[in-house]
Write a protein that holds these residues in place. Structure first.
Motif, PDB file in Angstrom:
ATOM      1  N   GLY A 412      -2.361   0.137  23.814  1.00 36.33           N
ATOM      2  CA  GLY A 412      -2.663   1.551  24.013  1.00 36.33           C
ATOM      3  C   GLY A 412      -2.644   2.313  22.702  1.00 36.33           C
ATOM      4  N   HIS A 413      -2.647   3.641  22.804  1.00 34.92           N
ATOM      5  CA  HIS A 413      -2.593   4.473  21.603  1.00 34.92           C
ATOM      6  C   HIS A 413      -1.705   5.683  21.849  1.00 34.92           C
ATOM      7  N   SER A 414      -1.005   6.062  20.826  1.00 34.39           N
ATOM      8  CA  SER A 414      -0.394   7.373  20.831  1.00 34.39           C
ATOM      9  C   SER A 414      -1.514   8.398  20.704  1.00 34.39           C
ATOM     10  N   ILE A 415      -1.363   9.534  21.387  1.00 29.75           N
ATOM     11  CA  ILE A 415      -2.354  10.604  21.235  1.00 29.75           C
ATOM     12  C   ILE A 415      -2.425  11.037  19.772  1.00 29.75           C
ATOM     13  N   PHE A 416      -1.320  10.890  19.070  1.00 33.38           N
ATOM     14  CA  PHE A 416      -1.259  11.281  17.664  1.00 33.38           C
ATOM     15  C   PHE A 416      -2.313  10.535  16.846  1.00 33.38           C
ATOM     16  N   THR A 417      -2.515   9.251  17.161  1.00 31.56           N
ATOM     17  CA  THR A 417      -3.542   8.488  16.452  1.00 31.56           C
ATOM     18  C   THR A 417      -4.883   8.528  17.181  1.00 31.56           C
ATOM     19  N   ALA A 418      -4.851   8.621  18.505  1.00 35.87           N
ATOM     20  CA  ALA A 418      -6.098   8.609  19.272  1.00 35.87           C
ATOM     21  C   ALA A 418      -7.009   9.770  18.897  1.00 35.87           C
ATOM     22  N   GLU A 419      -6.424  10.938  18.674  1.00 35.97           N
ATOM     23  CA  GLU A 419      -7.247  12.101  18.346  1.00 35.97           C
ATOM     24  C   GLU A 419      -7.891  11.994  16.968  1.00 35.97           C
ATOM     25  N   VAL A 420      -7.341  11.146  16.120  1.00 35.60           N
ATOM     26  CA  VAL A 420      -7.970  10.891  14.827  1.00 35.60           C
ATOM     27  C   VAL A 420      -9.277  10.140  15.044  1.00 35.60           C
ATOM     28  N   ALA A 421      -9.242   9.114  15.882  1.00 32.51           N
ATOM     29  CA  ALA A 421     -10.430   8.291  16.119  1.00 32.51           C
ATOM     30  C   ALA A 421     -11.581   9.106  16.686  1.00 32.51           C
ATOM     31  N   SER A 422     -11.281  10.051  17.546  1.00 27.32           N
ATOM     32  CA  SER A 422     -12.341  10.868  18.147  1.00 27.32           C
ATOM     33  C   SER A 422     -12.878  11.904  17.170  1.00 27.32           C
ATOM     34  N   THR A 423     -11.999  12.484  16.379  1.00 27.79           N
ATOM     35  CA  THR A 423     -12.402  13.578  15.509  1.00 27.79           C
ATOM     36  C   THR A 423     -13.078  13.087  14.240  1.00 27.79           C
ATOM     37  N   VAL A 424     -12.749  11.883  13.774  1.00 31.43           N
ATOM     38  CA  VAL A 424     -13.508  11.287  12.667  1.00 31.43           C
ATOM     39  C   VAL A 424     -14.986  11.226  13.049  1.00 31.43           C
ATOM     40  N   ASN A 425     -15.260  10.819  14.276  1.00 35.02           N
ATOM     41  CA  ASN A 425     -16.649  10.749  14.738  1.00 35.02           C
ATOM     42  C   ASN A 425     -17.329  12.114  14.702  1.00 35.02           C
ATOM     43  N   GLU A 426     -16.632  13.131  15.181  1.00 33.66           N
ATOM     44  CA  GLU A 426     -17.209  14.479  15.167  1.00 33.66           C
ATOM     45  C   GLU A 426     -17.511  14.936  13.746  1.00 33.66           C
ATOM     46  N   SER A 427     -16.576  14.678  12.851  1.00 31.86           N
ATOM     47  CA  SER A 427     -16.750  15.100  11.463  1.00 31.86           C
ATOM     48  C   SER A 427     -17.927  14.380  10.811  1.00 31.86           C
ATOM     49  N   LEU A 428     -18.079  13.084  11.076  1.00 31.05           N
ATOM     50  CA  LEU A 428     -19.198  12.322  10.521  1.00 31.05           C
ATOM     51  C   LEU A 428     -20.534  12.837  11.053  1.00 31.05           C
ATOM     52  N   LEU A 429     -20.563  13.166  12.342  1.00 26.89           N
ATOM     53  CA  LEU A 429     -21.792  13.699  12.916  1.00 26.89           C
ATOM     54  C   LEU A 429     -22.160  15.035  12.272  1.00 26.89           C
ATOM     55  N   MET A 430     -21.181  15.897  12.107  1.00 28.05           N
ATOM     56  CA  MET A 430     -21.460  17.204  11.512  1.00 28.05           C
ATOM     57  C   MET A 430     -21.957  17.050  10.074  1.00 28.05           C
ATOM     58  N   GLN A 431     -21.308  16.193   9.300  1.00 32.91           N
ATOM     59  CA  GLN A 431     -21.743  15.976   7.918  1.00 32.91           C
ATOM     60  C   GLN A 431     -23.167  15.431   7.881  1.00 32.91           C
ATOM     61  N   HIS A 432     -23.487  14.557   8.804  1.00 31.28           N
ATOM     62  CA  HIS A 432     -24.845  13.999   8.889  1.00 31.28           C
ATOM     63  C   HIS A 432     -25.875  15.101   9.178  1.00 31.28           C
ATOM     64  N   LEU A 433     -25.568  15.940  10.149  1.00 26.46           N
ATOM     65  CA  LEU A 433     -26.500  16.996  10.520  1.00 26.46           C
ATOM     66  C   LEU A 433     -26.701  17.997   9.382  1.00 26.46           C
ATOM     67  N   LEU A 434     -25.594  18.341   8.710  1.00 23.29           N
ATOM     68  CA  LEU A 434     -25.695  19.288   7.590  1.00 23.29           C
ATOM     69  C   LEU A 434     -26.481  18.686   6.424  1.00 23.29           C
ATOM     70  N   LYS A 435     -26.280  17.415   6.173  1.00 30.31           N
ATOM     71  CA  LYS A 435     -26.932  16.757   5.034  1.00 30.31           C
ATOM     72  C   LYS A 435     -28.442  16.701   5.202  1.00 30.31           C
ATOM     73  N   LYS A 436     -28.927  16.463   6.411  1.00 28.99           N
ATOM     74  CA  LYS A 436     -30.359  16.287   6.613  1.00 28.99           C
ATOM     75  C   LYS A 436     -31.084  17.593   6.975  1.00 28.99           C
ATOM     76  N   GLU A 437     -30.311  18.664   7.179  1.00 27.07           N
ATOM     77  CA  GLU A 437     -30.929  19.919   7.621  1.00 27.07           C
ATOM     78  C   GLU A 437     -31.560  20.674   6.449  1.00 27.07           C
ATOM     79  N   THR A 438     -32.833  21.011   6.586  1.00 27.06           N
ATOM     80  CA  THR A 438     -33.551  21.747   5.536  1.00 27.06           C
ATOM     81  C   THR A 438     -33.818  23.198   5.918  1.00 27.06           C
TER      82      THR A 438
END
Length: 599
Positions: A412-438
């Motif tokens: 299993g996972h502690s929520i303390f670490t689980a929320e890192v795994a989910s939010t890394v994904n969100e941050s990567l998506l946002m950086q991707h969208l910002l990088k390609k946006e003209t």
């Protein structure tokens, strides 16, 4: 799928439903496992009084204990997810209720284990580990139990508490049924002049409407419903908090906060650091609220104005299939193995996509050690829903990696670490969208969206954490959480966090009453700490490449094989320090600075 009226579950195409049948193709097998857990629980007493006889007996007792919980978890997860498909279905209400009794029985049957383990002299116990190679896997668990020795009760007392667990968890179930099955919010007239029901799933979309009357109507309808139930909800939450406080006292903790943090071996300073650092940086949130007021051009900013995007873009719907493609692009920096695992999961039926009548609101990732890491969504074809998919996929991928690498006890996972795994994904998506946006307007929109993610995750969840601390400390002082006290304290907190830009509001004082996470106390702070850690890790992945990705994937494989603070160090972050939160606050300030320059 953009129908305004909520469908019944049988009206939704099966390809948009999770493959829960993979757990139990025949429900007779569910009953078989249920009965097996009952029987194994009854038989487990044979180990009582014998744990210290030999290393072999202790190993056998550990292994049988794992077997019981592994099957019980599968039985529970299936019942809970079936109920969540439609909370009105009495068959699965009954399944879930039976599981509460099952878990209570299993807990009671094994309640002797930890107290008896602690009766074994420590040198003898550690000797068992050296003597029996099979016990090596349990070494971390045993040392963790020894750490908690002062808070473990006698066998008889532990048995009583285990039998009471079904009763002490009742407040959560009561609120769940009230919130998902009983409470109704009525209908409003939307932007197109159509009469539409306000539901949990549709509410946030109404608050994002550019029609202020739609926002106000949805907001008023939502909180008027909670206002009418405020006495019942306050009583429920009062007893939920009392349960936490009494349980902590029984186990000799100095506070309910200390009791809640102990399983993760988290010091109270970590919790207080979060609140203190965020409080010191509220001036940036206040500045953003003033900017929001200015851009919206309103004389007085209201709480129903807080969620509407400040930059208007064409109202574009994003199909579920398009959302999956966007997710794949955004998560590409995590490497081929991550993407191939994810695609396989999607094709096998991890995800339940659309809202239906009676379905549990919101989104989650859930599953058992032996099942798929399922994802519940209430997808409404908005960009924010894409972020929700990415978030929950982070949880499910975390589970997928962990269950492959770890045995059941550490699966299993502690929520303390689980929320890192989910939010890394969100941050990567946002950086991707910002990088390609003209398009400059779209960039402003994305910046605003990113700012809102910080506000709703880091600031809002910290505000919730501060509220929980206030309520538990009040009960610890012997006070009663009356509706008036709860509403007044919440209103004061809201004013502190949002600042002078927000005008008087008759309804925001009831917001605490609709937050399900408050029934899993001292939980929400982990969203905020996780967001801080994820901000640092995602930057490492984008800047350091393969090395950072390797370290991050290794972190995903660790499960609960060590304490969360130590596990996060594998990914390069030390959460025992306030530094990650301070860095996140600086990142938020930079976003507000750039947004202010562009607008």
């Amino acid at each position: 799928m953009s129908d305004k009226n909520t469908k019944t579950r049988d009206q939704i195409d099966n390809k948009y439903k999770w493959n829960i049948e993979s757990m139990y193709p025949n429900e007779a097998d569910w009953n078989k496992d249920y009965n097996a857990v009952m029987q194994m629980s009854d038989e487990y007493s044979k180990y009582s009084g014998k744990l210290g006889e030999s290393a072999g007996v202790l190993l056998e007792a550990f292994q049988e204990k794992d077997k019981i919980w592994q099957v019980a978890e599968k039985v529970y997860v299936y019942a809970r997810m079936r109920r969540d498909e439609d909370n009105r279905v009495t068959k699965y209400q009954a399944f879930a209720d039976k599981c509460n009794a099952l878990l209570a029985k299993a807990s009671a049957s094994m309640s002797f284990f930890t107290p008896e383990l602690l009766e074994i002299p420590e040198d003898k116990l550690l000797g068992f580990i050296k003597e029996e190679p099979g016990l090596k896997i349990y070494e971390y668990l045993i040392l963790d139990i020894l750490r908690e020795k002062a808070h473990i009760l006698s066998k008889a007392e532990e048995n009583i508490l285990a039998q009471m667990s079904e009763v002490t968890s009742a407040t959560n179930d009561i609120f769940t049924m009230l919130n998902n099955a009983d409470i109704k919010f009525g209908t409003i007239t939307d932007e197109d002049g159509d009469e539409v029901e306000v539901t949990h799933g549709k509410y946030i979309n109404f608050l994002e409407s550019y029609n202020r009357e739609v926002r106000k109507d949805a907001y008023d309808h939502m909180y008027e419903a909670y206002k009418k139930q405020i006495n019942t909800i306050a009583t429920t939450y009062n007893y939920n908090t009392k349960t936490d406080v009494v349980s902590a006292r029984i186990r000799k903790y100095d506070s309910s906060l200390a009791a809640a943090l102990t399983s993760d071996n988290i010091e109270k300073e970590v919790y207080h650091n979060l609140i203190n650092v965020v409080n010191k940086n509220l001036y940036t949130l206040h500045r953003y609220m003033q900017l929001r007021k200015k851009i919206l051009g309103v004389d007085e900013l209201k709480m129903y104005d807080v969620y509407v995007p400040l930059i208007e873009i064409p109202d574009k719907t994003i199909s579920y299939e398009e959302a999956l493609d966007i997710m794949r692009q955004g998560l590409a920096p995590l490497g081929e193995d991550y993407l191939s695992r994810m695609n396989k999961g999607i094709s096998e039926g991890w995800i339940d996509v659309y809202e239906n009548e009676g379905k549990t609101s919101g989104a989650y990732s859930f599953g058992s050690y032996d099942s798929m890491p399922f994802i519940l969504l209430n997808y409404t074809e908005k960009l924010k829903d894409v972020f929700t998919i990415v978030h929950e996929m982070g949880h499910s991928m975390h589970s997928d990696y962990t269950r492959e690498a770890q045995p059941f006890i550490y699966g299993g996972h502690s929520i303390f670490t689980a929320e890192v795994a989910s939010t890394v994904n969100e941050s990567l998506l946002m950086q991707h969208l910002l990088k390609k946006e003209t398009d400059i307007n779209m960039r402003k929109y994305l910046l605003n969206l990113y700012i809102e993610e910080f506000r709703t995750t880091l600031f809002r969840q910290t505000m919730f954490a501060e509220f929980e601390l206030l309520t538990h400390e009040a009960v610890e002082r012997g006070e009663v959480l009356t509706p008036e006290w709860l509403c007044n304290e919440y209103e004061k907190l809201n004013k502190k966090y949002f600042g002078e830009a927000i005008g008087d509001d008759e309804y925001i004082r009831y917001e605490w009453a609709r937050i399900p996470h408050f029934y899993n106390s001292f939980y929400v702070y982990k969203y905020a700490t996780g967001y801080s850690a994820a901000t640092a890790i995602s930057n490492k992945i984008l800047n350091d490449g393969k090395t950072a990705v390797h370290n991050y994937i290794e972190f995903l494989k660790t499960g609960e094989s060590n304490y969360p603070i130590e596990l996060l160090k594998i990914a390069g972050v030390d959460m025992s320090s306030p530094e990650p939160i301070e860095l996140a606050m600086k990142a938020f300030e930079k976003l507000v600075d750039e947004f202010e320059r562009l607008v």
